[in-house]
Motif scaffolding. Structure first.
Motif, mmCIF file in Angstrom:
data_model
loop_
_atom_site.group_PDB
_atom_site.id
_atom_site.type_symbol
_atom_site.label_atom_id
_atom_site.label_comp_id
_atom_site.label_asym_id
_atom_site.label_seq_id
_atom_site.Cartn_x
_atom_site.Cartn_y
_atom_site.Cartn_z
ATOM 1 N N GLY A 102 0.783 -1.225 0.000
ATOM 2 C CA GLY A 102 0.000 0.000 0.000
ATOM 3 C C GLY A 102 0.819 1.282 0.000
ATOM 4 N N TRP A 103 0.123 2.348 0.316
ATOM 5 C CA TRP A 103 0.680 3.702 0.375
ATOM 6 C C TRP A 103 0.635 4.151 1.831
ATOM 7 C CZ3 TRP A 103 1.432 6.873 -4.256
ATOM 8 C CH2 TRP A 103 1.189 6.185 -5.451
ATOM 9 N N ILE A 104 1.762 4.592 2.370
ATOM 10 C CA ILE A 104 1.849 5.023 3.764
ATOM 11 C C ILE A 104 2.123 6.524 3.781
ATOM 12 C CG2 ILE A 104 2.996 4.723 5.986
ATOM 13 C CD1 ILE A 104 1.524 2.198 4.921
ATOM 14 N N ASN A 105 1.228 7.275 4.391
ATOM 15 C CA ASN A 105 1.302 8.736 4.392
ATOM 16 C C ASN A 105 1.846 9.267 5.715
ATOM 17 O OD1 ASN A 105 0.663 11.360 3.218
ATOM 18 N ND2 ASN A 105 -0.905 11.492 4.806
ATOM 19 N N LEU A 106 2.803 10.191 5.629
ATOM 20 C CA LEU A 106 3.271 10.956 6.786
ATOM 21 C C LEU A 106 2.594 12.314 6.694
ATOM 22 C CD1 LEU A 106 5.086 11.558 9.235
ATOM 23 C CD2 LEU A 106 6.871 12.234 7.606
ATOM 24 N N HIS A 107 1.799 12.650 7.714
ATOM 25 C CA HIS A 107 1.045 13.911 7.731
ATOM 26 C C HIS A 107 1.539 14.763 8.891
ATOM 27 C CE1 HIS A 107 -2.331 16.524 6.848
ATOM 28 N NE2 HIS A 107 -2.565 16.597 8.133
ATOM 29 N N PHE A 108 1.737 16.049 8.646
ATOM 30 C CA PHE A 108 2.309 16.939 9.645
ATOM 31 C C PHE A 108 1.287 17.487 10.634
ATOM 32 C CE2 PHE A 108 5.369 17.572 6.004
ATOM 33 C CZ PHE A 108 6.345 16.754 6.546
ATOM 34 N N SER A 109 0.454 16.609 11.188
ATOM 35 C CA SER A 109 -0.413 16.962 12.314
ATOM 36 C C SER A 109 -0.800 15.672 13.013
ATOM 37 C CB SER A 109 -1.676 17.711 11.865
ATOM 38 O OG SER A 109 -2.657 16.823 11.368
ATOM 39 N N LEU A 110 -1.338 15.821 14.208
ATOM 40 C CA LEU A 110 -1.871 14.664 14.913
ATOM 41 C C LEU A 110 -3.299 14.468 14.411
ATOM 42 C CD1 LEU A 110 -0.513 15.441 18.487
ATOM 43 C CD2 LEU A 110 0.399 13.843 16.801
ATOM 44 N N LEU A 111 -3.442 13.594 13.448
ATOM 45 C CA LEU A 111 -4.761 13.372 12.856
ATOM 46 C C LEU A 111 -5.762 12.943 13.916
ATOM 47 C CD1 LEU A 111 -3.661 11.623 9.572
ATOM 48 C CD2 LEU A 111 -4.610 13.905 9.794
ATOM 49 N N PRO A 112 -7.003 13.368 13.814
ATOM 50 C CA PRO A 112 -7.623 14.006 12.665
ATOM 51 C C PRO A 112 -7.508 15.531 12.648
ATOM 52 C CG PRO A 112 -9.308 13.514 14.259
ATOM 53 C CD PRO A 112 -7.994 12.990 14.825
ATOM 54 N N ALA A 113 -6.751 16.107 13.569
ATOM 55 C CA ALA A 113 -6.623 17.571 13.578
ATOM 56 C C ALA A 113 -5.946 18.065 12.306
ATOM 57 C CB ALA A 113 -5.810 18.012 14.797
ATOM 58 N N TRP A 114 -6.440 19.133 11.780
ATOM 59 C CA TRP A 114 -5.842 19.876 10.683
ATOM 60 C C TRP A 114 -5.528 19.014 9.469
ATOM 61 C CZ3 TRP A 114 -7.875 23.716 12.438
ATOM 62 C CH2 TRP A 114 -7.701 24.164 13.729
ATOM 63 N N ARG A 115 -6.505 18.246 9.057
ATOM 64 C CA ARG A 115 -6.381 17.466 7.826
ATOM 65 C C ARG A 115 -6.263 18.421 6.646
ATOM 66 N NH1 ARG A 115 -10.994 13.141 7.459
ATOM 67 N NH2 ARG A 115 -9.774 12.740 5.609
ATOM 68 N N GLY A 116 -5.670 17.940 5.571
ATOM 69 C CA GLY A 116 -5.564 18.745 4.354
ATOM 70 C C GLY A 116 -4.293 19.556 4.308
ATOM 71 N N ALA A 117 -4.326 20.587 3.487
ATOM 72 C CA ALA A 117 -3.143 21.423 3.265
ATOM 73 C C ALA A 117 -2.859 22.318 4.472
ATOM 74 C CB ALA A 117 -3.357 22.279 2.029
ATOM 75 N N ALA A 118 -1.609 22.668 4.659
ATOM 76 C CA ALA A 118 -1.139 23.626 5.668
ATOM 77 C C ALA A 118 -1.459 23.242 7.113
ATOM 78 C CB ALA A 118 -1.676 25.020 5.351
ATOM 79 N N PRO A 119 -1.244 21.998 7.529
ATOM 80 C CA PRO A 119 -1.564 21.610 8.903
ATOM 81 C C PRO A 119 -0.689 22.308 9.942
ATOM 82 C CG PRO A 119 -0.369 19.854 7.821
ATOM 83 C CD PRO A 119 -0.708 20.868 6.763
ATOM 84 N N VAL A 120 0.569 22.553 9.639
ATOM 85 C CA VAL A 120 1.451 23.220 10.598
ATOM 86 C C VAL A 120 1.006 24.663 10.795
ATOM 87 C CG1 VAL A 120 3.823 23.966 11.041
ATOM 88 C CG2 VAL A 120 3.392 21.695 10.066
ATOM 89 N N GLN A 121 0.718 25.342 9.693
ATOM 90 C CA GLN A 121 0.272 26.734 9.786
ATOM 91 C C GLN A 121 -1.036 26.846 10.570
ATOM 92 O OE1 GLN A 121 1.433 25.086 7.193
ATOM 93 N NE2 GLN A 121 2.585 26.383 5.789
ATOM 94 N N ARG A 122 -1.948 25.923 10.344
ATOM 95 C CA ARG A 122 -3.225 25.956 11.076
ATOM 96 C C ARG A 122 -3.023 25.717 12.569
ATOM 97 N NH1 ARG A 122 -6.356 22.787 6.565
ATOM 98 N NH2 ARG A 122 -6.939 24.529 5.243
ATOM 99 N N ALA A 123 -2.131 24.797 12.920
ATOM 100 C CA ALA A 123 -1.856 24.536 14.334
ATOM 101 C C ALA A 123 -1.279 25.781 15.006
ATOM 102 C CB ALA A 123 -0.893 23.363 14.477
ATOM 103 N N VAL A 124 -0.378 26.474 14.328
ATOM 104 C CA VAL A 124 0.215 27.696 14.880
ATOM 105 C C VAL A 124 -0.837 28.791 15.001
ATOM 106 C CG1 VAL A 124 1.882 29.549 14.417
ATOM 107 C CG2 VAL A 124 2.553 27.163 14.091
ATOM 108 N N LEU A 125 -1.626 28.994 13.947
ATOM 109 C CA LEU A 125 -2.659 30.035 13.963
ATOM 110 C C LEU A 125 -3.692 29.816 15.060
ATOM 111 C CD1 LEU A 125 -3.298 30.563 10.146
ATOM 112 C CD2 LEU A 125 -2.381 32.238 11.754
ATOM 113 N N HIS A 126 -3.965 28.557 15.383
ATOM 114 C CA HIS A 126 -4.961 28.251 16.407
ATOM 115 C C HIS A 126 -4.350 28.076 17.794
ATOM 116 C CE1 HIS A 126 -7.452 27.594 12.854
ATOM 117 N NE2 HIS A 126 -8.458 27.858 13.659
#
Length: 138
Positions: A102-126
């Motif tokens: 399969g396909w294994i994804n590394l996502h830059f947030s603790l899912l399900p928080a800030w899914r999609g684009a710009a998860p780091v920026q959203r975490a900082v803004l919030h």
């Protein structure tokens, strides 16, 4: 293990570097097509493409991941697994079914928080006090 790495921006390059240094074989890289950049808006390869080319890995840049030529090439490469870091496009079921593990994804947030684009920026803004990265099978 035969890997095909999928990623596009500079933030994905350290993960690609780690895989290139590992005992696994990175046989190809999938990245987004060249995009206009700079004042002259010249078509520019992605940071992941530049790093892959330097390593001598084959680079695949499908306009859409459901393109038959891309899917045929991915089948011919026969990857065991496809690690993904910030690729930036949806991967259709037909492509998801190709690698054995399969396909294994590394996502830059603790899912399900800030899914999609710009998860780091959203975490900082919030003002999130706790953040991290998550991996998941696509």
């Amino acid at each position: 293990m035969r890997l095909v790495f999928a990623g596009t921006p500079e933030t994905a390059v350290p993960a690609l570097d780690a895989l290139l240094k590992s005992r696994h074989e990175v046989v190809a890289v999938i990245t987004r097509p060249d995009a206009p950049a700079g004042r002259g808006r010249r078509l520019t390869p992605s940071p992941v493409e530049r790093r892959a080319a330097k390593a001598g890995a084959e680079v695949l840049k499908p306009a859409k991941a459901k393109d038959p030529e891309f899917l045929d090439r991915l089948r011919a490469i026969a990857p065991d697994c496809c690690p993904v870091v910030a690729y930036g496009a949806l991967i259709p079921r037909v492509a998801l079914d190709i690698p054995r593990y399969g396909w294994i994804n590394l996502h830059f947030s603790l899912l399900p928080a800030w899914r999609g684009a710009a998860p780091v920026q959203r975490a900082v803004l919030h003002g999130d006090e706790l953040t991290g990265a998550a991996t998941s099978q696509i």
